[in-house]
Design a protein around this motif. Structure first.
Motif, mmCIF file in Angstrom:
data_model
loop_
_atom_site.group_PDB
_atom_site.id
_atom_site.type_symbol
_atom_site.label_atom_id
_atom_site.label_comp_id
_atom_site.label_asym_id
_atom_site.label_seq_id
_atom_site.Cartn_x
_atom_site.Cartn_y
_atom_site.Cartn_z
ATOM 1 N N PRO A 17 41.627 -68.358 10.787
ATOM 2 C CA PRO A 17 41.858 -69.609 11.501
ATOM 3 C C PRO A 17 41.599 -69.572 12.995
ATOM 4 O O PRO A 17 41.908 -70.550 13.688
ATOM 5 C CB PRO A 17 43.341 -69.878 11.216
ATOM 6 N N ALA A 18 41.070 -68.493 13.522
ATOM 7 C CA ALA A 18 40.630 -68.515 14.924
ATOM 8 C C ALA A 18 39.469 -69.498 15.049
ATOM 9 O O ALA A 18 38.790 -69.808 14.065
ATOM 10 C CB ALA A 18 40.184 -67.119 15.354
ATOM 11 N N THR B 21 32.753 -70.336 27.110
ATOM 12 C CA THR B 21 33.095 -70.227 25.689
ATOM 13 C C THR B 21 34.234 -69.240 25.495
ATOM 14 O O THR B 21 34.273 -68.184 26.129
ATOM 15 C CB THR B 21 31.873 -69.775 24.870
ATOM 16 N N ALA B 22 35.155 -69.585 24.621
ATOM 17 C CA ALA B 22 36.305 -68.736 24.337
ATOM 18 C C ALA B 22 36.582 -68.759 22.849
ATOM 19 O O ALA B 22 36.055 -69.590 22.101
ATOM 20 C CB ALA B 22 37.523 -69.218 25.113
ATOM 21 N N ILE B 23 37.418 -67.821 22.407
ATOM 22 C CA ILE B 23 37.944 -67.825 21.046
ATOM 23 C C ILE B 23 39.458 -67.934 21.133
ATOM 24 O O ILE B 23 40.098 -67.192 21.896
ATOM 25 C CB ILE B 23 37.543 -66.564 20.263
ATOM 26 N N ARG B 24 40.019 -68.873 20.363
ATOM 27 C CA ARG B 24 41.473 -69.051 20.347
ATOM 28 C C ARG B 24 42.025 -68.548 19.019
ATOM 29 O O ARG B 24 41.581 -68.942 17.944
ATOM 30 C CB ARG B 24 41.852 -70.517 20.539
ATOM 31 N N PHE B 25 43.028 -67.665 19.107
ATOM 32 C CA PHE B 25 43.637 -67.029 17.942
ATOM 33 C C PHE B 25 45.093 -67.462 17.817
ATOM 34 O O PHE B 25 45.851 -67.359 18.787
ATOM 35 C CB PHE B 25 43.608 -65.501 18.082
ATOM 36 N N GLY C 92 39.828 -63.658 13.398
ATOM 37 C CA GLY C 92 39.080 -62.545 13.965
ATOM 38 C C GLY C 92 37.795 -63.039 14.589
ATOM 39 O O GLY C 92 37.624 -64.226 14.867
ATOM 40 N N ILE C 93 36.870 -62.109 14.821
ATOM 41 C CA ILE C 93 35.573 -62.434 15.376
ATOM 42 C C ILE C 93 34.489 -61.790 14.530
ATOM 43 O O ILE C 93 34.694 -60.720 13.942
ATOM 44 C CB ILE C 93 35.421 -61.973 16.843
ATOM 45 N N ALA C 94 33.355 -62.440 14.442
ATOM 46 C CA ALA C 94 32.188 -61.903 13.747
ATOM 47 C C ALA C 94 31.041 -61.849 14.744
ATOM 48 O O ALA C 94 30.744 -62.840 15.412
ATOM 49 C CB ALA C 94 31.818 -62.775 12.560
ATOM 50 N N VAL C 95 30.423 -60.686 14.866
ATOM 51 C CA VAL C 95 29.330 -60.487 15.810
ATOM 52 C C VAL C 95 28.089 -60.091 15.031
ATOM 53 O O VAL C 95 28.088 -59.092 14.298
ATOM 54 C CB VAL C 95 29.673 -59.382 16.835
ATOM 55 N N SER C 96 27.035 -60.874 15.171
ATOM 56 C CA SER C 96 25.773 -60.606 14.476
ATOM 57 C C SER C 96 24.718 -60.161 15.485
ATOM 58 O O SER C 96 24.560 -60.769 16.537
ATOM 59 C CB SER C 96 25.281 -61.868 13.755
ATOM 60 N N THR D 238 38.866 -58.032 12.304
ATOM 61 C CA THR D 238 40.036 -58.789 11.863
ATOM 62 C C THR D 238 41.284 -57.907 11.973
ATOM 63 O O THR D 238 41.216 -56.789 12.492
ATOM 64 C CB THR D 238 39.862 -59.265 10.406
ATOM 65 N N GLU D 239 42.410 -58.409 11.474
ATOM 66 C CA GLU D 239 43.683 -57.660 11.461
ATOM 67 C C GLU D 239 44.018 -57.141 12.862
ATOM 68 O O GLU D 239 44.307 -55.958 13.066
ATOM 69 C CB GLU D 239 43.628 -56.498 10.469
ATOM 70 N N LEU D 240 44.001 -58.031 13.816
ATOM 71 C CA LEU D 240 44.203 -57.664 15.218
ATOM 72 C C LEU D 240 45.679 -57.452 15.526
ATOM 73 O O LEU D 240 46.500 -58.343 15.342
ATOM 74 C CB LEU D 240 43.641 -58.763 16.116
ATOM 75 N N GLU D 241 45.993 -56.254 15.984
ATOM 76 C CA GLU D 241 47.354 -55.925 16.403
ATOM 77 C C GLU D 241 47.271 -55.345 17.802
ATOM 78 O O GLU D 241 46.487 -54.436 18.058
ATOM 79 C CB GLU D 241 48.004 -54.925 15.449
ATOM 80 N N GLY D 242 48.083 -55.879 18.707
ATOM 81 C CA GLY D 242 47.991 -55.443 20.093
ATOM 82 C C GLY D 242 49.305 -54.985 20.659
ATOM 83 O O GLY D 242 50.380 -55.410 20.236
ATOM 84 N N VAL D 243 49.202 -54.122 21.637
ATOM 85 C CA VAL D 243 50.356 -53.622 22.380
ATOM 86 C C VAL D 243 50.049 -53.754 23.857
ATOM 87 O O VAL D 243 48.963 -53.412 24.308
ATOM 88 C CB VAL D 243 50.658 -52.145 22.036
ATOM 89 N N LEU D 244 51.008 -54.283 24.597
ATOM 90 C CA LEU D 244 50.908 -54.350 26.054
ATOM 91 C C LEU D 244 52.059 -53.560 26.637
ATOM 92 O O LEU D 244 53.228 -53.867 26.383
ATOM 93 C CB LEU D 244 50.965 -55.810 26.515
ATOM 94 N N GLN D 245 51.727 -52.515 27.374
ATOM 95 C CA GLN D 245 52.760 -51.631 27.907
ATOM 96 C C GLN D 245 52.239 -50.964 29.166
ATOM 97 O O GLN D 245 51.087 -50.512 29.226
ATOM 98 C CB GLN D 245 53.151 -50.561 26.875
#
Length: 215
Positions: A66-67, A76-80, A106-110, A119-126
């Motif tokens: 659904p991004a 241009t941007a992608i919203r997740f 997620g994003i698809a790059v060709s 896909t399956e994006l998991e992030g940490v900010l520290q």
């Protein structure tokens, strides 16, 4: 495109998604001390310098639902959508924001040499650095901190609510600059240098409802 090149390109493009205000490494903060984030989204808008590198690889970027792609006068941007998040957005001092979060879509790059689906994006900010994991063409990967979010340079707005109540938080136009590790990896793999640690490669805007911990 070799597996190494796919991995580096995927990490370079995915890292900005991980720099959101919803994150600190679980296990480094006592249980029950982190609030939660709901009804949130993260938008990543890459800069002309980043677009130069996409053009270099003849890369076409699309959103994985659904991004979605967002195009306006700024570029241009992608919203997740944010699937889940826990942390402290630190309204008094954004540079101290920390937590962890998961994004939907997620994003698809060709490119002429192959396709990359992230896909399956998991992030940490520290500690002012963004890192995490994702799946590239179905294979789970993790990567070191590759971006430094300039949270203090973003525009922070919050709702005025009673202490301890949920509030909407928006942190806009946060610049992302590469770490020395990313510059070195990119240069060794693709040649260059294409950018420096002072180059802004993307801007991130994040919004969500932050609910403080009850204890």
């Amino acid at each position: 495109m070799s597996a190494t090149r796919r991995g580096v390109l995927g990490a370079a493009l995915t890292a900005p998604l991980l720099a959101q205000f919803t994150g600190t490494a679980s296990g480094t903060t006592a249980a029950g001390t982190l609030g939660t984030v709901s009804d949130g989204w993260v938008e990543v808008r890459w800069t002309p310098r980043a677009q130069e590198q996409l053009d270099r690889f003849q890369a076409v970027v699309e959103a994985v639902a659904p991004a979605r792609l967002v195009t306006d006068a700024r570029g241009t941007a992608i919203r997740f959508p944010v699937r889940s998040g826990a942390g402290d957005p630190s309204p008094a001092k954004p540079s101290k924001a920390h937590g962890n979060g998961r994004l939907d879509g997620g994003i698809a790059v060709s490119t002429p040499n192959g396709d990359v689906r992230v896909t399956e994006l998991e992030g940490v900010l520290q500690d002012g650095l963004a890192f995490g994991r994702c799946a590239v063409n179905g294979v789970d990967i993790g990567h070191r901190s590759v971006f430094r979010p300039g949270a203090d340079e973003g525009l922070l707005t919050t709702e005025s609510v009673a202490l301890g109540r949920p509030m909407k938080v928006r942190l806009a136009e946060v610049p992302l600059r590469p770490t020395p590790e990313l510059v070195e990896t990119f240069t060794n793999t693709f040649g260059g240098p294409a950018f420096t640690v002072d180059t802004v490669l993307a801007y991130v805007t994040a919004e969500g409802v932050y609910t403080p911990p009850t204890s």
